[in-house]
Design a protein around this motif. Structure first.
Motif, mmCIF file in Angstrom:
data_model
loop_
_atom_site.group_PDB
_atom_site.id
_atom_site.type_symbol
_atom_site.label_atom_id
_atom_site.label_comp_id
_atom_site.label_asym_id
_atom_site.label_seq_id
_atom_site.Cartn_x
_atom_site.Cartn_y
_atom_site.Cartn_z
ATOM 1 N N ALA A 1 37.274 45.913 29.238
ATOM 2 C CA ALA A 1 37.295 44.530 29.947
ATOM 3 C C ALA A 1 35.777 43.957 29.766
ATOM 4 O O ALA A 1 35.553 42.911 29.713
ATOM 5 N N GLU B 1 42.111 40.054 30.991
ATOM 6 C CA GLU B 1 41.944 41.432 31.227
ATOM 7 C C GLU B 1 42.604 41.947 32.139
ATOM 8 O O GLU B 1 42.714 43.358 32.340
ATOM 9 N N SER C 1 41.250 45.316 26.905
ATOM 10 C CA SER C 1 42.327 45.790 28.030
ATOM 11 C C SER C 1 43.464 45.987 27.643
ATOM 12 O O SER C 1 44.086 46.879 27.758
#
Length: 288
Positions: A131, A153, A138
């Protein structure tokens, strides 16, 4: 020691932009899933304390601008790794296409170095590190199908859609994600596209999945680049059951249930679009 990691592309089945956040990013809700079009990332440990990146496509940066480089750099600094790594990226995913190619390369680098350097980090820990590199990294750590929230994320893995073919078509243009978001007029009264898609996937209803494909960024990119809209119209005309632009574009994808129809869609698009691929959905996440 050498480790090779697959870095698959992603498509957005639904993308809702909710509002602009105080940090300058946009709050989003997205359903993303991986497809079997993938780069390959080869990692070789180096004794010297350095990061070397080589990419099969010459126009992709091989320095600190490269997300795979950034992934290696973050791990080295965080865990005080004194050894280096040579990263070779064999590109199959088109660049700047709305398919998260760079993010997937970064995620593959994180997963591979986790093994190469014996860090024993969980997917959740890798995703948190990802992230910091980019909003899509992610999701790419996990793969499979997921609901992504926040700026993209925050990942909740969900059941994958039923198996089908995916035809991808990218026109020879680049799209600025920042410009698309800047020109987006957020309608607070609009209905969610994510919720009906979640229900369709939960029910494993292919027709409803095709019916509820949605992307808030699509209309903006269509105005900036009318050729993207034309590809969507052609893909529908050739017989794809569900058609949508992925991310901020310019790639358009079509969901096709029967293999016999895939050839018609693929061949029809090849007539006026150079980058066309016929691939499958990947139903599961990454094995490592």
């Amino acid at each position: 020691m050498k480790i090779s990691v697959k870095a698959p592309a992603k498509i957005n089945l639904a993308l809702d932009v909710l509002h602009k956040r105080d940090d300058g990013f946009h709050e989003v809700e997205m359903i993303m899933t991986t497809v079997d079009l993938a780069d390959r990332v080869d990692l070789i440990e180096l004794n010297e304390d350095s990061i070397a990146v080589e990419v099969s496509e010459g126009f992709v940066p091989n320095d600190e601008r490269n997300l795979a480089y950034q992934a290696a750099d973050v791990l080295k600094k965080r865990f005080q790794i004194k050894k280096g790594v040579s990263i070779y990226i064999s590109k199959k995913i088109p660049v700047a296409a709305g398919l998260a190619g760079g993010s997937s390369d970064a995620a593959a680098t994180l997963r591979g170095l986790n093994l190469l350097w014996n860090l024993e980090l969980s997917d959740h820990e890798l995703a948190e590190i990802g992230a910091e590199i980019g909003s899509d990294v992610s999701f790419c750590v996990y793969g499979g199908t997921a609901l992504a929230t926040g700026r993209g994320e925050i990942i909740k893995q969900i059941e994958s859609p039923p198996p089908c073919w995916v035809v991808l078509a990218k026109p020879p243009i680049g799209v600025s994600t920042a410009e698309v978001y800047r020109k987006l007029n957020i309608d607070k009264a609009k209905e969610s596209g994510v919720q009906p898609m979640l229900q369709a996937i939960n029910e494993q209803n292919f027709d409803d999945i095709c019916e509820h494909l949605s992307n808030d960024l699509e209309s903006v990119t269509f105005k900036l680049h009318p050729e993207v809209k034309r590809i969507k119209e052609q893909m529908k005309r050739f017989g794809a059951e569900g058609v949508l632009m992925s991310g901020s574009g310019p790639t358009v994808f079509g969901l096709v249930k029967k293999e016999s129809r895939v050839h018609r869609v693929y061949n029809g698009l090849r007539g006026f679009c150079g980058d066309v691929y016929a691939v499958r959905l990947i139903s599961q996440g990454h094995p490592c």
